[in-house]
Write a protein that holds these residues in place. Structure first.
Motif, PDB file in Angstrom:
ATOM      1  N   GLU A 127       0.823  -1.204   0.000  1.00  0.00           N
ATOM      2  CA  GLU A 127       0.000   0.000   0.000  1.00  0.00           C
ATOM      3  C   GLU A 127       0.863   1.263   0.000  1.00  0.00           C
ATOM      4  O   GLU A 127       0.526   2.266  -0.658  1.00  0.00           O
ATOM      5  CB  GLU A 127      -0.921  -0.018   1.215  1.00  0.00           C
ATOM      6  CG  GLU A 127      -1.923   1.129   1.286  1.00  0.00           C
ATOM      7  CD  GLU A 127      -2.935   1.123   0.154  1.00  0.00           C
ATOM      8  OE1 GLU A 127      -3.592   2.156  -0.057  1.00  0.00           O
ATOM      9  OE2 GLU A 127      -3.065   0.064  -0.534  1.00  0.00           O
ATOM     10  N   ALA A 128       1.980   1.243   0.725  1.00  0.00           N
ATOM     11  CA  ALA A 128       2.862   2.412   0.770  1.00  0.00           C
ATOM     12  C   ALA A 128       3.484   2.677  -0.601  1.00  0.00           C
ATOM     13  O   ALA A 128       3.606   3.836  -1.020  1.00  0.00           O
ATOM     14  CB  ALA A 128       3.955   2.198   1.813  1.00  0.00           C
ATOM     15  N   ILE A 129       3.877   1.621  -1.294  1.00  0.00           N
ATOM     16  CA  ILE A 129       4.444   1.794  -2.643  1.00  0.00           C
ATOM     17  C   ILE A 129       3.387   2.384  -3.580  1.00  0.00           C
ATOM     18  O   ILE A 129       3.682   3.270  -4.402  1.00  0.00           O
ATOM     19  CB  ILE A 129       4.961   0.439  -3.173  1.00  0.00           C
ATOM     20  CG1 ILE A 129       6.186   0.001  -2.351  1.00  0.00           C
ATOM     21  CG2 ILE A 129       5.314   0.541  -4.655  1.00  0.00           C
ATOM     22  CD1 ILE A 129       6.670  -1.393  -2.684  1.00  0.00           C
ATOM     23  N   ARG A 130       2.152   1.914  -3.470  1.00  0.00           N
ATOM     24  CA  ARG A 130       1.073   2.456  -4.303  1.00  0.00           C
ATOM     25  C   ARG A 130       0.872   3.934  -4.037  1.00  0.00           C
ATOM     26  O   ARG A 130       0.691   4.738  -4.963  1.00  0.00           O
ATOM     27  CB  ARG A 130      -0.224   1.692  -4.021  1.00  0.00           C
ATOM     28  CG  ARG A 130      -1.370   2.046  -4.963  1.00  0.00           C
ATOM     29  CD  ARG A 130      -2.659   1.358  -4.563  1.00  0.00           C
ATOM     30  NE  ARG A 130      -3.196   1.875  -3.324  1.00  0.00           N
ATOM     31  CZ  ARG A 130      -3.899   3.011  -3.229  1.00  0.00           C
ATOM     32  NH1 ARG A 130      -4.120   3.750  -4.302  1.00  0.00           N
ATOM     33  NH2 ARG A 130      -4.368   3.400  -2.062  1.00  0.00           N
ATOM     34  N   ARG A 131       0.950   4.337  -2.768  1.00  0.00           N
ATOM     35  CA  ARG A 131       0.742   5.746  -2.422  1.00  0.00           C
ATOM     36  C   ARG A 131       1.960   6.607  -2.745  1.00  0.00           C
ATOM     37  O   ARG A 131       1.825   7.824  -2.879  1.00  0.00           O
ATOM     38  CB  ARG A 131       0.389   5.864  -0.938  1.00  0.00           C
ATOM     39  CG  ARG A 131      -0.999   5.350  -0.610  1.00  0.00           C
ATOM     40  CD  ARG A 131      -1.447   5.839   0.744  1.00  0.00           C
ATOM     41  NE  ARG A 131      -2.807   5.449   1.053  1.00  0.00           N
ATOM     42  CZ  ARG A 131      -3.583   6.099   1.922  1.00  0.00           C
ATOM     43  NH1 ARG A 131      -3.111   7.155   2.574  1.00  0.00           N
ATOM     44  NH2 ARG A 131      -4.808   5.688   2.141  1.00  0.00           N
ATOM     45  N   LEU A 132       3.122   5.988  -2.835  1.00  0.00           N
ATOM     46  CA  LEU A 132       4.288   6.757  -3.283  1.00  0.00           C
ATOM     47  C   LEU A 132       4.109   7.176  -4.746  1.00  0.00           C
ATOM     48  O   LEU A 132       4.522   8.274  -5.154  1.00  0.00           O
ATOM     49  CB  LEU A 132       5.560   5.915  -3.132  1.00  0.00           C
ATOM     50  CG  LEU A 132       6.234   5.906  -1.763  1.00  0.00           C
ATOM     51  CD1 LEU A 132       7.385   4.901  -1.748  1.00  0.00           C
ATOM     52  CD2 LEU A 132       6.754   7.299  -1.394  1.00  0.00           C
ATOM     53  N   ILE A 133       3.503   6.314  -5.521  1.00  0.00           N
ATOM     54  CA  ILE A 133       3.268   6.602  -6.939  1.00  0.00           C
ATOM     55  C   ILE A 133       2.161   7.647  -7.105  1.00  0.00           C
ATOM     56  O   ILE A 133       2.268   8.569  -7.918  1.00  0.00           O
ATOM     57  CB  ILE A 133       2.893   5.304  -7.686  1.00  0.00           C
ATOM     58  CG1 ILE A 133       4.066   4.316  -7.617  1.00  0.00           C
ATOM     59  CG2 ILE A 133       2.529   5.592  -9.143  1.00  0.00           C
ATOM     60  CD1 ILE A 133       3.741   2.935  -8.138  1.00  0.00           C
ATOM     61  N   ASP A 134       1.101   7.502  -6.320  1.00  0.00           N
ATOM     62  CA  ASP A 134      -0.034   8.422  -6.411  1.00  0.00           C
ATOM     63  C   ASP A 134      -0.424   8.872  -5.007  1.00  0.00           C
ATOM     64  O   ASP A 134      -1.384   8.361  -4.415  1.00  0.00           O
ATOM     65  CB  ASP A 134      -1.205   7.714  -7.100  1.00  0.00           C
ATOM     66  CG  ASP A 134      -2.390   8.654  -7.314  1.00  0.00           C
ATOM     67  OD1 ASP A 134      -2.177   9.885  -7.301  1.00  0.00           O
ATOM     68  OD2 ASP A 134      -3.524   8.147  -7.470  1.00  0.00           O
ATOM     69  N   PRO A 135       0.318   9.861  -4.450  1.00  0.00           N
ATOM     70  CA  PRO A 135       0.099  10.246  -3.049  1.00  0.00           C
ATOM     71  C   PRO A 135      -1.178  11.057  -2.862  1.00  0.00           C
ATOM     72  O   PRO A 135      -1.450  11.988  -3.634  1.00  0.00           O
ATOM     73  CB  PRO A 135       1.332  11.090  -2.726  1.00  0.00           C
ATOM     74  CG  PRO A 135       1.726  11.672  -4.036  1.00  0.00           C
ATOM     75  CD  PRO A 135       1.404  10.629  -5.067  1.00  0.00           C
TER      76      PRO A 135
END
Length: 328
Positions: free
Chosen positions: A125-133
């Protein structure tokens, strides 16, 4: 706890020998000794967790939500630990000759596996939010995280009073300690977002939390796995113990040495010892038990002693018995 007793009769010795038992009622961790401290920590975390879930959703902060998720595992781990303590307190009966003491190790392993599974989810989930914060409310995150640090400091203080020799208690303590570090990381992230508006730092903080959870989870699974696989307890080397037994003057041979851990702080040992023909087996067995107790702190022992020669082909003769020592 009732320990199994067995008596082995040599074919060359027609007489049965009475034997003493070496008793020690202090080994292991008292199952309910830490109940008060775990209950205090449980109430502190349970109250704050509800607040954090709501605020994390309002602030759209993964760092806060991951902290809340970890706190949920804290609450679950302490609750499981308390149940395990209650079960472990039950006396041995029926086919459970060691009672339910190893339930505490099941609890520790469940805590470790939960940490591992949650850490994987938070990393994804953190990697996903790094891409689209998403936009994160930095001030709100900071305030809640600072309060969380205070709550976790109180919980850590309460847990530090408990006896962490128990892997069950240690598992709960590691949960809370990791959560404290997580709140510190979240508070820093919230402050940075508040001052700079850089929302990706929230995901970076969540990755830090996940890394800490991963490390603690691996440690708990590894240590509980060692007990389930009946490996020798850390700090007790079977080779060193065997050498110490063989070094006793009357001992001529040692076979079938096993060293394992029934539960946290309860090491056990069994072995087959051969002694000189002119030596009293009872005296040798008592000497071995005393040495194991004084040098290695092993009090639960099952020792079979025979008269026998040093060569492998010689048959045992006389004074054949097994003696079980330990708490009952």
């Amino acid at each position: 706890m009732t320990a199994a007793r067995e008596t082995s009769m040599s074919t060359s010795e027609p007489h049965k020998h009475d034997h003493d038992h070496h008793h020690d009622h202090s080994h292991g961790v008292a199952p309910d000794a830490n109940k008060k401290y775990l209950t205090i920590a449980l109430l502190l975390l349970l109250g704050f967790m509800a607040v954090e879930v709501v605020v994390g959703m309002l602030a759209k902060s993964l760092a806060l939500i991951s902290d809340a998720g970890h706190m949920l595992t804290d609450v679950g781990s302490i609750g499981l630990a308390l149940v395990a303590m209650r079960l472990a307190k039950r006396p041995a009966s029926g086919s459970y000759t060691f009672g339910l003491k190893r339930v505490e190790i099941l609890s520790a392993q469940a805590n470790g596996l939960t940490l591992l599974l949650l850490s994987v989810w938070f990393i994804v989930e953190a990697i996903r939010r790094l891409i689209d914060p998403p936009v994160v409310e930095g001030l709100l995150v900071t305030v809640i995280a600072v309060i969380g640090i205070g709550v976790n400091l109180l919980a850590v203080w309460a847990m530090s009073k408990a006896n962490r020799q128990s892997l069950n208690v240690e598992g709960s303590f590691q949960h809370i300690l990791t959560d404290l570090y997580a709140f510190i990381a979240t508070a820093i992230a919230g402050g940075i977002i508040w001052w700079t508006g850089w929302n990706r730092v929230d995901s970076i903080a969540a990755l830090v939390v996940a890394g800490l959870m991963l490390k603690a989870g691996i440690g708990l699974v590894r240590e509980s796995g060692r007990i389930f696989l009946e490996a020798a307890p850390r700090g007790l080397d079977p080779v060193t113990i065997a050498e110490a037994i063989r070094a006793l003057p009357a001992v001529t041979r040692l076979d079938d040495l096993h060293v394992w851990e029934v539960t946290s702080g309860m090491p056990a040992l069994s072995g087959h010892i051969y002694v000189n023909h002119d030596i009293d087996c009872h005296d040798v067995r008592r000497a071995v038990e005393a040495m194991l107790h004084d040098r290695f702190k092993i009090t639960h022992t099952t020792l079979q002693t025979d008269h026998g020669a040093t060569d492998e082909s010689a048959s045992a003769a006389g004074c054949s018995f097994a003696s079980t020592g330990g708490a009952h």
